[in-house]
Design a protein around this motif. Structure first.
Motif, mmCIF file in Angstrom:
data_model
loop_
_atom_site.group_PDB
_atom_site.id
_atom_site.type_symbol
_atom_site.label_atom_id
_atom_site.label_comp_id
_atom_site.label_asym_id
_atom_site.label_seq_id
_atom_site.Cartn_x
_atom_site.Cartn_y
_atom_site.Cartn_z
ATOM 1 N N ASN A 1 0.857 -1.183 0.000
ATOM 2 C CA ASN A 1 0.000 0.000 0.000
ATOM 3 C C ASN A 1 0.889 1.227 0.000
ATOM 4 O O ASN A 1 2.077 1.150 0.283
ATOM 5 C CB ASN A 1 -0.897 0.029 1.246
ATOM 6 N N GLY A 2 0.330 2.345 -0.294
ATOM 7 C CA GLY A 2 1.117 3.571 -0.237
ATOM 8 C C GLY A 2 0.255 4.786 -0.468
ATOM 9 O O GLY A 2 -0.839 4.688 -1.028
ATOM 10 N N PRO A 3 0.757 5.931 -0.063
ATOM 11 C CA PRO A 3 0.002 7.170 -0.266
ATOM 12 C C PRO A 3 0.372 7.885 -1.555
ATOM 13 O O PRO A 3 -0.065 9.010 -1.781
ATOM 14 C CB PRO A 3 0.447 8.007 0.946
ATOM 15 N N PHE A 4 1.178 7.248 -2.414
ATOM 16 C CA PHE A 4 1.765 7.965 -3.538
ATOM 17 C C PHE A 4 0.760 8.165 -4.682
ATOM 18 O O PHE A 4 -0.071 7.298 -4.961
ATOM 19 C CB PHE A 4 3.006 7.214 -4.040
ATOM 20 N N SER A 5 0.863 9.318 -5.319
ATOM 21 C CA SER A 5 -0.043 9.665 -6.415
ATOM 22 C C SER A 5 0.514 9.134 -7.726
ATOM 23 O O SER A 5 1.700 9.334 -8.029
ATOM 24 C CB SER A 5 -0.203 11.185 -6.515
ATOM 25 N N THR A 6 -0.338 8.471 -8.489
ATOM 26 C CA THR A 6 0.050 7.936 -9.796
ATOM 27 C C THR A 6 -0.778 8.619 -10.875
ATOM 28 O O THR A 6 -2.011 8.622 -10.810
ATOM 29 C CB THR A 6 -0.173 6.412 -9.872
ATOM 30 N N PHE A 7 -0.087 9.198 -11.867
ATOM 31 C CA PHE A 7 -0.757 9.936 -12.938
ATOM 32 C C PHE A 7 -0.416 9.309 -14.282
ATOM 33 O O PHE A 7 0.711 8.850 -14.498
ATOM 34 C CB PHE A 7 -0.329 11.402 -12.945
ATOM 35 N N VAL A 8 -1.399 9.284 -15.172
ATOM 36 C CA VAL A 8 -1.175 8.747 -16.512
ATOM 37 C C VAL A 8 -1.796 9.686 -17.539
ATOM 38 O O VAL A 8 -2.790 10.356 -17.270
ATOM 39 C CB VAL A 8 -1.775 7.333 -16.681
ATOM 40 N N VAL A 9 -1.166 9.713 -18.719
ATOM 41 C CA VAL A 9 -1.739 10.380 -19.886
ATOM 42 C C VAL A 9 -1.975 9.294 -20.929
ATOM 43 O O VAL A 9 -1.041 8.594 -21.336
ATOM 44 C CB VAL A 9 -0.797 11.460 -20.452
#
Length: 788
Positions: A224-232
């Protein structure tokens, strides 16, 4: 022809100055409210829409099924972005970043200057995904090097004179006991104010992985983690099909993830639609956008109703004008256009006044809303203002135009024209509608005010008064034990402790790791704390004990709250082992999040080096002197670093900034609604008194008292207000109950909120109508009858 119509309209305004003034004041006030709300709504809707990849830019989210329902997180495992980029051809760019406010402020040191700044870590595709234009450096290469740092133009100028001078220069960042020397690889332009995230610099996420020892793990999907993942997504890629494709990705990687489902949502939607319940988006800030838009519209409707009522009530004065114009060949359509033109011109005149009112009120409005709105002469804004005024004018003039143009010339000249029952009921219905909305606004103001007062006064399970907190750096972070020990010796310091992260509003990215006991799994929020943290905040121990320096093994112990004990069904929690940690104490439940949420399971872990954030309990009445001592001590301990502190109770109150804004704006809106509605009543009462002037004179000659005259003129309108109150009370109950349901802890709805609102509206109506009625009743009957 148009010039002639304008001349007639001007003469009509001059002939009916009182009516014209009341309409102008009501419409300009309503338009000013609508224009201010339009500026706010337009700004809210523009957030995060400026990115060039808008439409293809998404945030990866995760739903986790639990026994209590579906929990939605915007945080992911740190290696998810790399896996998606490698396995999903639909993706053009993917990047991971630390979430907003993940870190306290860093200290940047360059060319002998030291400044505090907001920073984040991001992967190399970050500046291709988001439109933060680099004025120096290459967006593809800016974050490739582990030691790279990309500065904002403002901070590059502060540290190195100009953005161009910053490139290739070295600087050092410090955070708690961590520090690193970096090389400036790029400078980005100012982040627009309509960005949901503001930061001053970006570091390479590869450096963060090294610090946290995040190698390429085979079991990365289990984390688990709090990290933000962004995709285009690629041009032409279908987001729904992509959602279906990634939904079971974690499950395919590991059977342990059977309860975890990935999905994407548009990045720009997160700001307005960021609230999820049981796996479904249920709104967020968009609810306030809808609320204020509806309120502004209703206030404009109230102002328009004034115009309708006064225009139709004064129809008798225009009968001859209408009869003559029809006799001379004017069609009904011509008259409709004429009357609509009259109302639209009034609305445009009101618009000019409204723009001045908005310009005057905008600084105060910005302070309330936390915005930086301006009345810039933009074509889109001007067009919107004109459109609002045009629609208001058409709405206000619609009923009077069709009503007045429908009179028959023969009936007009014979004097046989009578008001129909339908016309009378229409005017009465409009008055009732006005005051129904006014009462609704008053109830909302009372309930919101009481709920905010309840939030401020409720016992939270810890003592936030006289507690300050600040982020450490330099020597104080490297030697937390010595720093805290000396800090406690300062006169006026009652107690002090440290923690990793921050106490208020824990878990903004969803609950943390799960704990398991006898087959039950519960997601928890947890916090690494130093000795004396619970004592500094006054958190009470229900069972067992707090952490103590007397027991060296306490670093392997935990303290849990009552909610975790209840959720796991622990009968004898003290001494129970949860994984590798043993429970040493049970803390009474305390509200570490806002009162919108119920108290969730919580774990305190003892970490004797925890001092990223320091909390200090000050002696009551000695705050100013103690803070001055603390400031001097901090600068002695950390040469060249100023103390940047905040009060804990202010941080708690910040959680309810939106509610306080709603409360204050509701107060203004309710006041406007009452004022505009009262203007309408004032106009109707004035006209009624004038129309019945001779009747009043005859009654007074025949011996009628002033009280009976006042009663005669007031009773009909007072009855309408009472009907409005009867309609408004059940409606207002439904509205405020819906709003209160967003709070897990809320006030009960008491009857006096509704009766008090009704009485206040009735009192205002009595005063408005009564003043004019008394004035008419006191008139000399000789003056009333001398024209006969």
């Amino acid at each position: 022809m148009f010039k002639h119509s304008l001349l007639l309209i001007y003469r009509g305004f001059v002939r009916s100055k009182t009516t014209f003034f009341i309409n102008l004041v009501g419409l300009s006030t309503g338009l000013a409210c609508a224009l201010a709300v339009y500026l706010w709504v337009n700004d809210e809707l523009s957030f995060d829409k400026y990115h060039q990849n808008e439409g293809r830019l998404f945030r990866v989210m995760e739903n986790q099924r639990t026994p209590e329902g579906v929990n939605t997180r915007d945080g992911n495992t740190p290696l998810l972005a790399e896996a998606l980029q490698a396995e999903m051809p639909e993706i053009e760019y993917a990047a991971v970043a630390t979430p907003p406010n993940f870190f306290p402020k860093f200290t940047l040191v360059g060319k002998g200057k030291s400044i505090r700044a907001v920073g984040k870590y991001a992967a190399k595709g970050f500046f291709r995904i988001f439109t933060y234009p680099l004025i120096q450096g290459n967006p593809d290469q800016a974050l490739v090097d582990k030691n790279a740092i990309v500065l904002s133009a403002e901070f590059a100028t502060t540290l190195f004179g100009t953005p161009a001078n910053a490139i290739g220069k070295s600087l050092e960042w410090q955070l708690a006991d961590l520090k690193q020397t970096c090389v400036v690889s790029g400078v980005f332009d100012r982040i627009p104010p309509n960005s949901s995230e503001q930061f001053d610099f970006v570091l390479s996420f590869d450096a963060f992985k090294d610090i946290m020892k995040m190698g390429r793990r085979v079991d990365w999907a289990d984390a688990n983690g709090p990290f933000s993942t962004f995709v285009v997504l690629q041009e032409g890629a279908n987001s729904e099909q992509f959602n279906n494709k990634i939904a079971g990705l974690l499950k395919r990687k590991s059977a342990k993830n059977a309860n975890r489902t990935l999905f994407i949502e548009p990045y720009s939607a997160s700001y307005l639609h960021g609230e999820h319940k049981n796996g479904v988006s249920v709104g967020g800030r968009i609810e306030y956008v809808k609320l204020f838009s509806a309120v502004a519209t209703l206030i404009l409707v109230i102002a328009s109703i004034n115009y309708m009522n006064l225009a139709t009530a004064k129809a008798s004065r225009r009968l001859k004008e209408i009869g003559v114009r029809k006799t001379l060949g004017a069609s009904r359509a011509t008259l409709v256009v004429h009357f609509l033109t009259e109302s639209v011109l009034t609305a445009f005149l009101a618009l000019l006044i409204a723009v001045v009112l908005v310009q005057i009120a905008l600084p105060q409005f910005n302070e309330i809303t936390g915005k930086h709105l301006t009345l810039a002469p933009k074509l889109s804004v001007m067009a919107a203002f004109l459109a609002i005024a045009l629609l208001t004018g058409l709405l206000a003039g619609s009923y009077p135009a069709f009503y007045l143009s429908g009179f028959k010339p023969a009936a007009v000249f014979r004097g046989t024209l009578m008001n129909s029952v339908a016309d009378l009921w229409t005017r009465k219905g409009l008055v009732v509608f006005q005051f129904t909305l006014s009462v609704l606004f008053i109830v909302c103001v009372l309930v919101i005010h009481r709920q905010i007062a309840f939030v401020q006064a409720k016992s939270l399970g810890y003592d936030k008064s006289n507690v300050i907190y600040f982020e450490t750096g330099g020597k104080s972070a490297q030697q937390p034990g010595a720093f805290l020990a000396e800090l406690k010796r300062l006169p006026g310091v009652v107690n002090a402790s440290g923690m990793w992260g921050f106490f208020v509003e824990m878990g903004p990215h969803g609950p943390g790791p799960e704990v398991e006991w006898e087959g039950r799994k519960v997601a928890t929020n947890n916090l690494g704390v130093n000795y004396d943290l619970l004592e500094t905040l006054g958190i009470q121990i229900k069972e067992g004990r707090s952490f103590s320096r007397k027991f060296r093994s306490d670093s392997l112990k935990i303290i849990v709250n009552e909610a975790l004990v209840a959720r796991l069904g622990l009968q004898h929690p003290v001494g129970t082992a949860l994984g590798t940690a043993q429970i040493v104490g049970v803390a009474k439940d305390f509200h570490y999040a806002s009162l919108h949420e119920k108290v969730e399971p919580f774990i305190f872990r003892l970490e004797p080096q925890a001092a990223g954030t320091v909390l200090v309990k000050l002696a009551a009445g000695q705050e100013k002197e103690t803070i001055n001592r603390l400031r001097r001590f901090y600068q002695q301990f950390n040469a060249g670093m100023p103390l940047d502190y905040q009060f804990l109770d202010a941080a708690y109150q910040a959680q309810y900034a939106s509610e306080r804004r709603v409360a204050l704006l509701s107060r203004y809106f309710a006041g406007l609604a009452i004022v505009i509605s009262s203007l309408g009543l004032l106009g109707l009462t004035t006209f009624t008194a004038e129309k019945r002037r001779k009747e009043i004179g005859v009654r007074k000659v025949l011996g009628a008292s002033q009280v009976s005259i006042v009663y005669l003129l007031s009773i009909d309108l007072a009855k309408l207000v009472i009907v409005a109150i009867a309609l408004a009370l059940p409606l207002s109950y439904l509205v405020v109950r819906q709003w209160l349901n967003s709070f897990e802890y809320r006030i009960p709805l008491e009857i006096w909120y509704f009766l008090g609102a009704g009485f206040l509206a009735l009192l205002v109506a009595w005063i408005t109508v009564g003043t004019q009625a008394v004035r008419a009743a006191r008139a000399n009957p000789v003056l009333c009858l001398r024209d006969e």
